[in-house]
Design a protein around this motif. Structure first.
Motif, short mmCIF file in Angstrom:
data_model
loop_
_atom_site.label_atom_id
_atom_site.label_comp_id
_atom_site.label_asym_id
_atom_site.label_seq_id
_atom_site.Cartn_x
_atom_site.Cartn_y
_atom_site.Cartn_z
N TYR A 98 0.84 -1.31 0.63
CA TYR A 98 0.16 0.10 -0.14
C TYR A 98 0.87 1.55 0.12
O TYR A 98 0.42 2.34 -0.55
N ILE A 99 1.89 0.80 1.09
CA ILE A 99 3.22 2.43 1.35
C ILE A 99 3.35 2.75 0.19
O ILE A 99 3.28 4.03 -0.96
N LEU A 102 1.04 4.26 -3.17
CA LEU A 102 1.24 5.64 -2.41
C LEU A 102 1.89 6.23 -3.04
O LEU A 102 2.21 7.57 -3.74
N VAL A 135 -5.23 7.50 4.46
CA VAL A 135 -4.04 6.76 5.48
C VAL A 135 -4.78 6.74 6.77
O VAL A 135 -4.61 6.43 7.72
N HIS A 183 -1.37 17.14 6.92
CA HIS A 183 -0.55 15.56 5.31
C HIS A 183 -1.55 16.21 4.36
O HIS A 183 0.02 16.40 3.40
N THR A 237 4.86 10.17 1.86
CA THR A 237 5.23 8.94 2.91
C THR A 237 5.16 8.60 3.80
O THR A 237 5.59 7.47 4.37
N THR A 240 3.10 8.90 6.30
CA THR A 240 2.51 8.11 6.42
C THR A 240 2.81 6.89 7.12
O THR A 240 2.41 5.49 7.85
#
Length: 252
Positions: A98-99, A102, A135, A183, A237, A240
């Motif tokens: 997922y990261i 992203l 997120v 963010h 990132t 996150t």
């Protein structure tokens, strides 16, 4: 773009640096509805296709001597994997896909927005807020799933004096819910500001007296924006990852 003024405005230059951020229909000049294909839609789709081209098609024929696309994919993979592992530890590696997705989406959207006549999708809060909220919700849900009610312990500062703990709890709670705001604003604000400055410098290029200086300024600003495009994707990132670490180890 700068245009020569006429009529009531005499011989000056009119700048509209924010016009580049207007969402317009791809076909026709009608209003933008929920299902209208717009310039934002087009460049969001191109960003997704760019991610697929690099990470799927570019690495589909892996070789000992990598191609350019394979090299880019492997560098990005290693860079983000190390970031996730360093910040969240081994427990966070399972959320790496997922990261990684992203990071690739944000960094490629930033870079595609630097192409002349393109559209900077990450300059819009409608895009960055959705990413930040995704997120925030994912991390919050994960925190309760993994830790139960004890996840709320991250708001109770046990190392502080007892009399101050309720006040600190309120401050921590507010700062937690402000996370998606900061963010998203950080990313959109930096991208929007850089593109607007470039547009202003481009407007002065129409004046012969300052045209060489304007071109130099545009070149320098464009180089800075290339760096900002990567840095902002990195910051988005790594934040996150920090939020994910709080969900995995709220009492750390």
């Amino acid at each position: 773009m700068a245009t020569e003024a006429n009529g009531a405005e005499t011989g000056g230059l009119v700048f509209h640096p924010m016009d580049q951020f207007i969402v317009r229909p791809l076909f026709g000049d009608g209003p933008v509805g929920m299902f209208t294909l717009t310039n934002a839609t087009l460049w969001l789709a191109l960003t997704v296709l760019a991610v697929i081209a690099i990470m799927v098609l570019g690495t589909s024929r892996r070789a000992i001597i990598p191609s350019r696309s394979q090299s880019v994919g492997e560098l990005a993979y290693g860079f983000v994997y190390k970031m996730v592992e360093d910040v969240t530890g081994k427990d966070g590696v399972k959320y790496f896909p997922y990261i990684m997705s992203l990071f690739m989406f944000v960094v490629l959207a930033n870079f595609l927005g630097l192409i002349p006549m393109s559209f900077a999708t990450t300059s819009h809060f409608a895009v960055t807020v959705v990413l930040a909220l995704a997120v925030f919700l994912a991390v919050t849900i994960l925190g309760f799933v993994n830790n139960g009610v004890s996840f709320l312990g991250m708001f109770w500062v046990t190392s502080a004096p007892l009399a101050l703990r309720p006040v600190l709890a309120i401050i921590e709670l507010i700062s937690y819910f402000v996370r998606p705001v900061s963010h998203s604003i950080r990313l959109a604000g930096n991208i929007m500001a850089g593109h607007a400055v470039i547009k202003v410098f481009a407007g002065f290029a129409a004046l012969a007296v300052v045209s060489p200086i304007s071109i130099l300024a545009i070149t320098a600003m464009y180089g800075l924006e290339v760096l900002v495009a990567f840095i902002q994707a990195y910051v988005f990132t790594i934040l996150t990852c920090v939020y994910l670490k709080d969900a995995l180890s709220p009492h750390h």
